[in-house]
Scaffold this active site. Structure first.
Site, PDB file in Angstrom:
ATOM      1  N   CYS A  30       0.835  -1.186   0.000  1.00 50.55           N
ATOM      2  CA  CYS A  30       0.000   0.000   0.000  1.00 50.55           C
ATOM      3  C   CYS A  30       0.877   1.245   0.000  1.00 50.55           C
ATOM      4  CB  CYS A  30      -0.883   0.008   1.242  1.00 50.55           C
ATOM      5  SG  CYS A  30       0.118   0.146   2.710  1.00 50.55           S
ATOM      6  N   TYR A 169      -4.937 -13.145  -4.869  1.00 55.01           N
ATOM      7  CA  TYR A 169      -4.442 -12.734  -3.544  1.00 55.01           C
ATOM      8  C   TYR A 169      -5.230 -13.433  -2.441  1.00 55.01           C
ATOM      9  CZ  TYR A 169      -3.537  -9.101   0.130  1.00 55.01           C
ATOM     10  OH  TYR A 169      -3.208  -8.408   1.268  1.00 55.01           O
ATOM     11  N   HIS A 172      -2.971 -12.130   4.357  1.00 54.48           N
ATOM     12  CA  HIS A 172      -3.235 -11.007   5.263  1.00 54.48           C
ATOM     13  C   HIS A 172      -4.648 -10.992   5.828  1.00 54.48           C
ATOM     14  CE1 HIS A 172       0.115  -9.055   2.748  1.00 54.48           C
ATOM     15  NE2 HIS A 172       0.631  -9.352   3.928  1.00 54.48           N
ATOM     16  N   ASP A 264       3.376  -9.939   9.099  1.00 58.95           N
ATOM     17  CA  ASP A 264       4.182  -9.899   7.877  1.00 58.95           C
ATOM     18  C   ASP A 264       5.164  -8.716   7.940  1.00 58.95           C
ATOM     19  OD1 ASP A 264       5.052 -10.271   5.284  1.00 58.95           O
ATOM     20  OD2 ASP A 264       3.273  -9.415   4.334  1.00 58.95           O
TER      21      ASP A 264
END
Ligand code: ADP
Ligand code: SF4
Length: 685
Positions: A30, A169, A172, A264
């Site tokens: 991001c 994806y 997360h 992460d």
């Protein structure tokens, strides 16, 4: 010249139908800009490509209005009207020979659809992972089919936008493909629930359909969290591994990590570089496809070892590429010492959380590539022959000296202390903050290579000294010091500490003053300092009560992904936490604190209070340099403050302030206020 030991890092690697020019891979991350500030986003991605990254990816990209991340600014690919934004990015990345990757995402109930007002979707209903008190809708079979169609449409658009690598994806805890996998969220009784084979079905379908749709010309990557700390089964030695075995050779590339994001992107305070290796190292044994993983890698030797030991094929990076977009080129050109190493502070992740373009402690140009035209390696030549005296060698003074020296100015840097580094030198000795010293190390090395910089240590300057020297430009970077009287956000008049209870300042603790017994650490600062000091005091043998005026501990650490770890650390150290209370008074071994809601007073036994409340700028020197005619008499054109002495803040703001001064000198444009705003809303319709 590349050191031959590092040649392996520059080998081209095939990913399905595409070939990356080297092993440097900027994984999706991001940046706080996304579709809201598309030029900002595109220019910062382009800068990574210019700096040598072989692959540069977007952040997550919503595939449909039912995956609306509003509240944060990510990418969007709902329909063709989003394509121009993406083409800005792919053009910038391709300009420098890198591959462009896009991380397609349907966020399921990891969003609240606050903008689109569409019901959120999930495997089995229930509350989503945001705070909104609105439940999600358990998906019908028809909706699952629709979702697969949205993914296919988005893949076609991604190809149209000229992406080389298209992601599926499932990491997360952020996408519906993860949610179906996770047995805690998936209680379905149809073919999409129950056994792992059923729970992986949707991910497999989307992966295969993405491949069928665009796999002839685009590489298809699967980003998968092999270990989820909140899931009983989705672990690297259990279902995590089984998923990799089931899908082993379907994607063209595996991008593997651990979940959630705070695990992460662990800060250096709570984990070391390479901390994911034990979790992800099995992946290469299971698949024949290339594997990328992250670990805050900044050392080329460590990178080479990751490859030679068969852990990774690509050196994945988010933060190291933010701190130094030119990391690959520096290795290739034999300039390893010039790498601006990430310090693991996660100021970069605050951009996403607070919906502003990304900022970085080490790299003040990050997020400013488009709007101010700043480049991390290039800077305008000096606009005059003025000599510059910089007083104070903390992060602001050091950065200012470095950037001005690159411009070609003659610099004298005077520092009161025996070492360079100011607050960073002191703070990096506190528990968990050792890596922050990289802020000093990078700048000290770079300055040592500059013939136009003279550094004087052990040199405390007075206003009279400065006037006497008569440099044309004077920069005052003398920092700030912590208050010891409790004044901050919630207390506005100094607290008088009575006999029997002493106030000990953060400065005294950093100076090594010993404190014992019962201590109240009072946090009105809301970031790391109070909890780091509390940790230190417990380690030194004190019994600590942590009082804060906030309703939660250190709320700013939400933005740096650290809040969970901060709580955990305090609780594991048996520190009592008292939230929502302000400091009232302290005497006779008793500290009184008031509830911010009821006003009710609570008494805590403690002989010492450490107020971590606010700081006062050290502007004695500056105040002696305020008389314009006196300055003129001494041939001084300007005397200005930068960094904490201008406005106390975090290390990132001090570095930025030093850099801004350097860019600004002899420059007619006031870059504080004058920059490109991407203010599309202002167009007259
Ligand atoms: P910033 O974060 O703004 O860089 P710091 O507090 O980290 O500020 O650094 C300020 C530096 O200035 C410290 O290293 C301090 O020793 C130095 N300093 C303060 N006053 C003087 C002075 N009068 N002369 C020289 N150095 C000074
Ligand atoms: Fe690294 Fe901190 Fe910069 Fe993020 S803000 S890239 S963690 S130095």
């Amino acid at each position: 010249m590349t050191d031959p030991r590092y040649d392996i890092l520059f080998e081209p690697i095939q990913i399905g139908p595409k070939t990356a020019k080297n092993r440097f891979y900027q994984v999706p991350h991001c940046n706080g800009a996304g579709h809201r500030w598309p030029q900002t986003m595109a220019h910062l991605r382009g800068m990574k490509a210019e700096g040598g990254w072989g692959v540069v990816c977007t952040e997550e990209c919503e595939v449909h209005p039912s995956s609306d991340l509003s509240g944060t600014a990510e990418m969007r690919l709902w329909d063709d009207s989003d394509l121009p934004t993406h083409r800005l990015m792919t053009d910038k990345v391709h300009e420098h020979g890198a591959l462009a990757g896009i991380q397609l995402a349907h966020n399921g109930f990891a969003v609240s659809n606050r903008f689109t007002r569409v019901a959120t979707l999930s495997p089995s209903g229930g509350y989503g992972t945001w705070i909104d008190p609105i439940q999600s809708r358990p998906m019908s079979k028809r909706e699952i089919k629709e979702l697969r169609g949205w993914y296919r449409d988005a893949a076609i658009r991604a190809k149209k936008a000229d992406y080389d690598i298209v992601y599926v994806y499932a990491a997360h805890d952020l996408t519906i493909l993860s949610h179906f996998l996770q047995s805690r969220y998936n209680q379905r009784t149809d073919e999409y629930g129950g056994s792992l084979e059923n729970r992986v079905r949707l991910l497999k379908e989307v992966l295969e359909e993405t491949k069928d749709t665009i796999g002839d010309s685009c590489a298809i990557a699967l980003r998968f969290a092999v270990h989820d700390f909140y899931d009983e089964h989705l672990r690297f030695d259990d279902e995590g591994r089984e998923v990799v075995e089931m899908l082993a050779n379907i994607p063209d590339l595996w991008d593997v990590n651990i979940s959630t994001w705070n695990h992460d992107s662990l800060t250096s305070r709570f984990g070391e570089s390479g901390h994911q290796e034990d979790y992800i190292s099995f992946v290469k044994q299971v698949t024949n496809k290339p594997v990328v993983g992250v670990g805050r890698f900044t050392s080329p030797d460590v990178m080479v070892s990751q490859i030679k030991r068969g852990i990774l094929d690509f050196i994945g990076a988010a933060r190291p590429s933010i701190a130094d977009p030119f990391l690959p080129n520096k290795i290739q050109e034999g300039r390893v010492e010039e790498i601006r190493e990430c310090i693991g502070c996660n100021i970069c992740t605050t951009g996403d959380h607070f919906t502003v373009p990304i900022r970085c402690t080490q790299n003040p140009t990050m997020g400013e590539e488009y709007r101010k035209g700043w480049h991390p390696e290039l800077i305008e030549s000096a606009g005059s022959k003025d000599k510059v005296l910089i007083v104070g060698a903390g992060p602001a003074g050091l950065e200012c000296a470095l950037a001005l020296s690159k411009r070609g100015y003659e610099i004298v840097l005077a520092e009161k202390g025996k070492e360079l580094g100011g607050r960073v030198l002191r703070e990096s000795k506190l528990p968990g903050l050792g890596e922050w010293k990289r802020v000093i190390d990078h700048r000290t090395y770079m300055l040592s290579q500059k013939p136009n910089v003279e550094i004087y240590l052990d040199s405390e300057l007075t206003a009279a000294d400065v006037l006497e020297y008569g440099f044309e430009r004077v920069v005052v970077a003398t920092g700030a010091h912590w208050r010891d009287d409790g004044v901050g956000r919630s207390v506005f008049a100094p607290i008088v500490f009575g006999e029997g209870t002493a106030a000990v300042s953060v400065e005294q603790i950093m100076n090594g003053e010993s404190v014992g017994g019962n201590v109240v650490v009072y946090d009105d600062d809301y970031y790391y300092m109070a909890n780091v000091i509390a940790e230190k005091l417990v380690t030194d043998g004190c019994k600590v009560t942590y009082v804060t005026s906030s309703s939660e501990v250190a709320p700013f650490t939400y933005g740096t992904l650290e809040s969970g770890n901060v709580y955990k650390r305090l609780l594991e150290l048996n520190i009592e936490i008292v939230c929502g209370h302000t400091l009232n008074s302290a005497s006779s071994g008793l500290v009184k604190v008031d509830c911010v809601y009821t006003g009710k007073t609570r008494t805590i036994k403690a002989g010492v209070v450490v107020p971590v409340t606010s700081r006062i700028a050290n502007n004695d020197l500056l105040s002696g340099l305020q008389n314009d005619s006196e300055l003129k008499d001494h041939n001084i054109k300007s005397a200005e403050a930068i960094g904490d002495c201008h406005t106390p803040g975090i290390v990132a703001t001090a570095v930025y302030s030093g850099h801004l001064y350097a860019r600004q000198l002899d420059n007619p444009v006031d870059q504080r206020y004058d920059f490109l705003r991407e203010n599309y809303q202002a167009k007259v319709l």
